[in-house]
Scaffold this motif. Structure first.
Motif, mmCIF file in Angstrom:
data_model
loop_
_atom_site.group_PDB
_atom_site.id
_atom_site.type_symbol
_atom_site.label_atom_id
_atom_site.label_comp_id
_atom_site.label_asym_id
_atom_site.label_seq_id
_atom_site.Cartn_x
_atom_site.Cartn_y
_atom_site.Cartn_z
ATOM 1 N N GLU A 77 1.003 -0.667 -0.118
ATOM 2 C CA GLU A 77 0.032 0.168 0.028
ATOM 3 C C GLU A 77 0.615 1.536 0.128
ATOM 4 O O GLU A 77 1.738 1.226 0.597
ATOM 5 C CB GLU A 77 -0.827 -0.129 1.057
ATOM 6 N N ARG A 78 0.284 1.938 -1.087
ATOM 7 C CA ARG A 78 1.160 3.632 -0.252
ATOM 8 C C ARG A 78 0.923 4.180 0.849
ATOM 9 O O ARG A 78 0.056 3.700 1.875
ATOM 10 C CB ARG A 78 0.041 4.708 -1.323
ATOM 11 N N THR A 79 2.136 4.839 1.614
ATOM 12 C CA THR A 79 2.516 5.593 2.364
ATOM 13 C C THR A 79 1.914 6.626 2.457
ATOM 14 O O THR A 79 2.649 7.394 1.517
ATOM 15 C CB THR A 79 3.601 5.312 2.907
ATOM 16 N N LEU A 80 0.842 6.899 3.156
ATOM 17 C CA LEU A 80 0.271 8.657 2.937
ATOM 18 C C LEU A 80 0.905 9.238 3.889
ATOM 19 O O LEU A 80 1.273 10.061 3.469
ATOM 20 C CB LEU A 80 -1.240 8.473 4.088
ATOM 21 N N SER A 81 1.782 8.880 5.352
ATOM 22 C CA SER A 81 2.219 9.739 5.591
ATOM 23 C C SER A 81 3.156 8.872 7.018
ATOM 24 O O SER A 81 2.404 7.712 6.937
ATOM 25 C CB SER A 81 1.383 10.645 6.904
ATOM 26 N N GLU A 82 3.757 9.038 7.622
ATOM 27 C CA GLU A 82 4.817 8.947 7.997
ATOM 28 C C GLU A 82 4.156 8.788 9.667
ATOM 29 O O GLU A 82 3.884 7.341 10.295
ATOM 30 C CB GLU A 82 6.330 9.570 8.756
ATOM 31 N N HIS A 83 3.444 9.997 9.786
ATOM 32 C CA HIS A 83 2.635 9.134 11.139
ATOM 33 C C HIS A 83 0.957 9.715 11.019
ATOM 34 O O HIS A 83 0.446 10.046 9.772
ATOM 35 C CB HIS A 83 2.713 10.524 12.345
ATOM 36 N N PRO A 84 -0.148 8.877 11.911
ATOM 37 C CA PRO A 84 -1.461 8.994 11.482
ATOM 38 C C PRO A 84 -1.860 10.240 11.611
ATOM 39 O O PRO A 84 -1.359 11.451 11.850
ATOM 40 C CB PRO A 84 -2.409 8.247 12.783
ATOM 41 N N VAL A 85 -2.554 10.732 10.201
ATOM 42 C CA VAL A 85 -2.824 11.755 9.816
ATOM 43 C C VAL A 85 -4.271 12.082 10.659
ATOM 44 O O VAL A 85 -5.889 11.386 11.306
ATOM 45 C CB VAL A 85 -3.739 11.653 8.708
ATOM 46 N N PRO A 86 -4.890 13.406 11.507
ATOM 47 C CA PRO A 86 -6.281 13.866 11.864
ATOM 48 C C PRO A 86 -6.973 13.803 11.365
ATOM 49 O O PRO A 86 -8.287 13.343 12.387
ATOM 50 C CB PRO A 86 -5.949 15.171 12.135
ATOM 51 N N ASN A 87 -7.488 13.553 9.695
ATOM 52 C CA ASN A 87 -8.285 13.250 8.803
ATOM 53 C C ASN A 87 -7.801 12.612 7.665
ATOM 54 O O ASN A 87 -7.534 13.333 6.860
ATOM 55 C CB ASN A 87 -9.277 14.574 8.825
ATOM 56 N N PHE A 88 -8.087 11.459 8.235
ATOM 57 C CA PHE A 88 -7.598 10.663 6.926
ATOM 58 C C PHE A 88 -8.524 10.777 5.483
ATOM 59 O O PHE A 88 -7.843 10.697 4.308
ATOM 60 C CB PHE A 88 -8.582 8.883 7.055
ATOM 61 N N ASP A 89 -9.371 11.044 5.025
ATOM 62 C CA ASP A 89 -10.294 11.689 4.104
ATOM 63 C C ASP A 89 -9.912 13.340 3.376
ATOM 64 O O ASP A 89 -9.999 12.971 2.146
ATOM 65 C CB ASP A 89 -12.409 11.522 4.444
ATOM 66 N N GLU A 90 -10.043 13.724 3.845
ATOM 67 C CA GLU A 90 -9.113 14.885 3.650
ATOM 68 C C GLU A 90 -8.120 14.545 3.218
ATOM 69 O O GLU A 90 -7.511 15.403 2.053
ATOM 70 C CB GLU A 90 -9.051 16.051 4.772
ATOM 71 N N ALA A 91 -6.891 14.132 4.051
ATOM 72 C CA ALA A 91 -5.781 13.795 3.622
ATOM 73 C C ALA A 91 -5.912 12.995 2.643
ATOM 74 O O ALA A 91 -4.704 13.230 1.663
ATOM 75 C CB ALA A 91 -4.753 13.312 4.371
ATOM 76 N N ILE A 92 -6.500 12.165 2.350
ATOM 77 C CA ILE A 92 -6.768 11.303 0.384
ATOM 78 C C ILE A 92 -7.074 11.957 -0.265
ATOM 79 O O ILE A 92 -6.486 12.059 -1.531
ATOM 80 C CB ILE A 92 -7.279 9.429 1.034
ATOM 81 N N ALA A 93 -8.086 12.865 0.099
ATOM 82 C CA ALA A 93 -8.198 14.020 -1.276
ATOM 83 C C ALA A 93 -7.439 14.269 -1.833
ATOM 84 O O ALA A 93 -7.444 15.023 -2.955
ATOM 85 C CB ALA A 93 -9.215 14.253 -1.183
ATOM 86 N N LYS A 94 -6.031 15.341 -0.498
ATOM 87 C CA LYS A 94 -5.331 16.411 -0.976
ATOM 88 C C LYS A 94 -4.857 15.499 -1.825
ATOM 89 O O LYS A 94 -3.940 16.324 -2.778
ATOM 90 C CB LYS A 94 -4.788 16.386 0.396
ATOM 91 N N VAL A 95 -3.702 14.071 -2.189
ATOM 92 C CA VAL A 95 -3.059 13.836 -2.297
ATOM 93 C C VAL A 95 -3.531 13.372 -4.244
ATOM 94 O O VAL A 95 -2.866 13.501 -4.791
ATOM 95 C CB VAL A 95 -2.086 12.593 -2.252
ATOM 96 N N TRP A 96 -4.760 12.948 -3.812
ATOM 97 C CA TRP A 96 -5.440 12.687 -5.279
ATOM 98 C C TRP A 96 -5.766 13.961 -6.446
ATOM 99 O O TRP A 96 -5.539 14.026 -6.919
ATOM 100 C CB TRP A 96 -6.533 11.909 -5.485
ATOM 101 N N GLU A 97 -5.488 15.481 -5.493
ATOM 102 C CA GLU A 97 -6.309 16.643 -5.999
ATOM 103 C C GLU A 97 -4.477 17.063 -6.579
ATOM 104 O O GLU A 97 -4.662 18.085 -7.441
ATOM 105 C CB GLU A 97 -6.386 17.425 -5.320
ATOM 106 N N GLU A 98 -4.182 16.888 -5.596
ATOM 107 C CA GLU A 98 -2.279 17.155 -6.113
ATOM 108 C C GLU A 98 -1.064 16.030 -6.292
ATOM 109 O O GLU A 98 -1.022 15.747 -5.297
ATOM 110 C CB GLU A 98 -1.304 18.389 -5.031
ATOM 111 N N PRO A 99 -1.588 15.429 -7.070
ATOM 112 C CA PRO A 99 -0.563 14.441 -7.328
ATOM 113 C C PRO A 99 0.904 14.301 -6.811
ATOM 114 O O PRO A 99 1.843 13.247 -6.370
ATOM 115 C CB PRO A 99 -0.715 14.021 -8.980
ATOM 116 N N ALA A 100 1.339 15.265 -7.144
ATOM 117 C CA ALA A 100 2.852 15.420 -6.586
ATOM 118 C C ALA A 100 3.538 15.615 -4.759
ATOM 119 O O ALA A 100 4.235 15.885 -4.928
ATOM 120 C CB ALA A 100 3.641 16.961 -7.680
ATOM 121 N N PHE A 101 1.575 16.064 -4.571
ATOM 122 C CA PHE A 101 2.237 16.105 -3.222
ATOM 123 C C PHE A 101 2.513 15.401 -2.248
ATOM 124 O O PHE A 101 1.751 14.381 -2.354
ATOM 125 C CB PHE A 101 0.645 17.534 -2.434
#
Length: 190
Positions: A77-101
């Motif tokens: 699986e892709r590593t979303l973040s080194e640490h748990p993110v406060p809001n998973f849905d927002e965090a995953i949306a951000k990386v899909w909106e900005e593919p290089a982020f």
């Protein structure tokens, strides 16, 4: 044609141990369903992410075809973040909106997609005209599919089931067809 059967892992018992997290009881039962759905597809090779939940989801497929499971790091699986993110849905949306982020310590969509696609292209070259099952995870699976067709996006990922099976048919390295393998197709002979 080379047929790749991407198998998104079944339901797992949540823990912070990404590598060792096992399937839940429901997930173990659903792994039997995966084996039943792929029973008539003449599988030549089984590959899995090294994560336990992905391996457990395709174990019975490997057993029924008397195959060993090859572990490939590129399908983890892709590593979303080194640490748990406060809001998973927002965090995953951000990386899909900005593919290089990427979040701190995580992989951008572009980096994760490159890892997954590189692994898939190696499989296509090595197992040409064969049927290969790949036990993997939802986000990396959709990122790989997105490389070949942008309609496989965040909204597509969001509707995936656990487990879920998609057959991708390739002519060489060119994607020709995608279809979902479901109970309905097996019951009605589609």
């Amino acid at each position: 044609m080379t047929n790749i059967y991407f198998v998104r892992h079944a339901h797992s018992t949540y823990s912070t141990d990404e590598v060792g997290r096992p399937l839940s009881l429901r997930g173990l039962n659903d792994a039997n369903l995966v084996a039943n759905l792929l029973m008539h597809h003449d599988i030549d090779h089984v590959i899995s992410s090294p994560y336990k939940r992905a391996i457990q989801t395709v174990e019975k497929v490997a057993q029924q075809f008397n195959l060993t499971i090859e572990l490939v790091e590129g399908f983890r699986e892709r590593t979303l973040s080194e640490h748990p993110v406060p809001n998973f849905d927002e965090a995953i949306a951000k990386v899909w909106e900005e593919p290089a982020f990427s979040w701190e310590g995580g992989e951008s969509n572009l980096v994760a997609q490159d890892r997954g696609v590189t692994s898939l292209l190696q499989v296509l070259d090595e197992w040409q005209d064969k049927n290969v099952v790949i036990g993997t995870h939802g986000n990396i699976m959709v990122l790989i599919m997105n490389y070949f067709d942008v309609k496989y996006n965040l909204a597509f990922w969001d509707q995936l089931q656990m487990p879920d099976i998609y057959q991708l048919s390739f002519e060489g390295r060119k994607l020709r067809d995608v279809k979902r393998i479901s109970e309905e197709e097996v019951l009605h002979g589609y």
